[in-house]
Design a protein around this motif. Structure first.
Motif, short mmCIF file in Angstrom:
data_model
loop_
_atom_site.label_atom_id
_atom_site.label_comp_id
_atom_site.label_asym_id
_atom_site.label_seq_id
_atom_site.Cartn_x
_atom_site.Cartn_y
_atom_site.Cartn_z
N VAL A 173 38.40 9.34 9.10
CA VAL A 173 39.37 9.19 10.22
C VAL A 173 39.97 7.65 9.83
CG1 VAL A 173 40.12 8.92 12.64
CG2 VAL A 173 38.52 10.94 11.68
N GLY A 174 39.17 6.77 9.81
CA GLY A 174 39.62 5.44 9.63
C GLY A 174 40.59 5.11 8.40
N HIS B 226 42.24 7.67 6.69
CA HIS B 226 43.32 8.62 6.89
C HIS B 226 44.37 8.21 8.10
CE1 HIS B 226 41.04 11.13 4.22
NE2 HIS B 226 42.22 11.28 3.69
N VAL B 227 44.06 7.24 8.96
CA VAL B 227 45.06 6.83 9.92
C VAL B 227 46.12 5.93 9.17
CG1 VAL B 227 45.31 5.27 11.90
CG2 VAL B 227 43.62 7.03 12.06
N PRO C 106 45.20 12.07 10.37
CA PRO C 106 43.81 12.00 10.56
C PRO C 106 43.47 13.49 11.18
CG PRO C 106 45.49 10.78 12.13
CD PRO C 106 45.99 11.40 11.07
N ALA D 129 41.74 15.00 8.52
CA ALA D 129 40.42 14.41 8.30
C ALA D 129 39.47 14.74 9.13
CB ALA D 129 40.81 12.75 8.26
N VAL D 130 39.71 14.98 10.38
CA VAL D 130 38.75 15.66 11.25
C VAL D 130 38.30 17.08 11.03
CG1 VAL D 130 38.54 16.25 13.99
CG2 VAL D 130 39.60 14.00 13.29
N THR E 246 47.68 20.35 9.24
CA THR E 246 48.84 19.70 9.35
C THR E 246 50.02 20.08 9.95
OG1 THR E 246 49.36 20.03 6.98
CG2 THR E 246 47.79 18.35 7.62
N LYS F 291 33.80 8.60 10.51
CA LYS F 291 34.25 7.05 10.80
C LYS F 291 35.23 6.81 9.45
CE LYS F 291 30.80 5.09 11.83
NZ LYS F 291 29.62 3.82 12.33
N GLY G 261 48.23 7.99 7.29
CA GLY G 261 49.07 8.57 7.89
C GLY G 261 50.53 7.98 8.31
#
Length: 357
Positions: A180-181, A183-184, A152, A155-156, A117, A177, A187
């Motif tokens: 990332v979904g 955590h967007v 994200p 998350a990745v 991060t 999916k 974010g």
């Protein structure tokens, strides 16, 4: 996004521990260049502030919450190397005292929440600062986008570590999916908190914002139809700057105490993004009990204090206090070592001159 024990196998946990240790070692050296007499206390406060705000889970979707990670915020305010150390101090306090984030997964958490991060957030921030117009508002906009991207990205990174060393057999595409979904969305909350905090500091003490140093464009005056650079403004007296810094630190510490001791009681009780994905996808089937589960402060409550509001508030205040003391001590030592090194260098340079005389 605190990863507990049992999500990631031992080889990957060890490998990330080595990566985290290397990142901390590099950051200890780099922080010597970033920390000054006024910014070292700010770095300790930054760690305590991240600890406090991480207690404030905010709802992001049905049955899911999120909380600040803080890497981008720390990097922008106190520098990327110091930022890694700030988040590391927070994760150590959370893991040891509050049973939040596994101890065997400490390398995973530092690598993911501390290194990824911070690095991603700061790189995005610097790129935007170069591309966008030179205005004070640019710092706030760049902070927003940098924080938004950093979550994200973490998350990745977790998905990659799980793909290599996950202890459950879950299709990696589903994990990617889901992580990332959600955590967007988290974010966006991270971006709002980061931009608001950076904007507040730059409004009162822009000289203390690491990411904004040297950014302000020179003031132009029109003389006889031509624009010329105005004379630089006089620097504030040392006493005035010191009082201003102390006021900022006192206000920041009071804010952190109020957030952790009072506002945290009203935080969302829904599981955070990682917890939700782990439950839904079965990643948590092999989760292990935390080694500090019997800590008097486990789960952000004080043992034997029955009132939930008082218990959580006391735990938050204790956490802020311990974090600011530990973080402040670490950054004070780093600054002193830099000053001692500078004194030795200066003495060595003066010696040949003395011999010539």
């Amino acid at each position: 996004m605190h990863v507990p024990d049992g999500f990631i196998n031992a080889p990957v946990s060890v490998a990330t521990g080595v990566v985290a240790a290397g990142a901390v070692a590099v950051s200890l050296r780099g922080a010597r260049r970033e920390l000054g007499e006024r910014t070292a206390p700010l770095a300790g406060l930054m760690a305590a502030f991240i600890f406090a705000v991480q207690m404030l889970n905010f709802p992001v979707a049905a049955g899911t919450s999120g909380h600040l990670l803080g890497g981008a915020l720390a990097a922008i305010l106190v520098g990327p190397y110091t930022g890694v150390l700030c988040v590391t101090v927070v994760l150590l306090m959370q893991g040891i005292l509050f049973a939040d984030g596994g101890l065997t997964a400490l390398g995973v958490n530092i690598t993911d929440m501390g290194v990824v991060t911070t690095v991603v957030g700061y790189v995005v921030f610097r790129l935007l600062m170069r591309a966008l117009p030179r205005r004070r508002s640019t710092v706030t906009v760049a902070s927003f986008v940098a924080a938004l991207v950093s979550v994200p990205a973490a998350a990745v990174a977790f998905t990659l570590m799980y793909w290599i060393g996950g202890t459950t057999d879950i299709p990696i595409g589903e994990v990617f999916k889901a992580m990332v979904g959600i955590h967007v969305l988290i974010g966006i909350g991270e971006a709002v908190i980061t931009a608001a905090t950076v904007g507040a500091v730059i409004a009162v003490r822009p000289d203390l914002v690491h990411g904004a140093k040297g950014f302000a464009a020179p003031l132009k005056l029109r003389v006889d139809g031509q624009l010329i650079d105005a004379a630089p403004a006089a620097k504030p007296a040392v006493g005035v700057a010191t009082r201003s810094t102390r006021g900022l630190l006192a206000g920041g510490l009071l804010t952190a105490l109020v957030l952790a001791g009072v506002v945290s009681y009203y935080a969302s009780s829904s599981p955070d993004g990682l917890e939700k994905v782990a439950t839904d996808k079965g990643i948590d089937r092999n989760v292990e009990e935390h080694a500090s589960a019997d800590s008097p402060l486990a789960d952000y409550g004080v043992k034997d204090v029955d009132d939930a509001r008082l218990s959580g508030g006391l735990a938050g205040v204790i956490g802020v206090g311990v974090t600011v003391v530990v973080g402040g001590t670490v950054f004070w030592v780093i600054r002193r070592r830099r000053d001692d090194g500078a004194d030795v260098t200066a003495a060595g340079a003066a010696a040949p001159l003395a011999e010539k005389v």
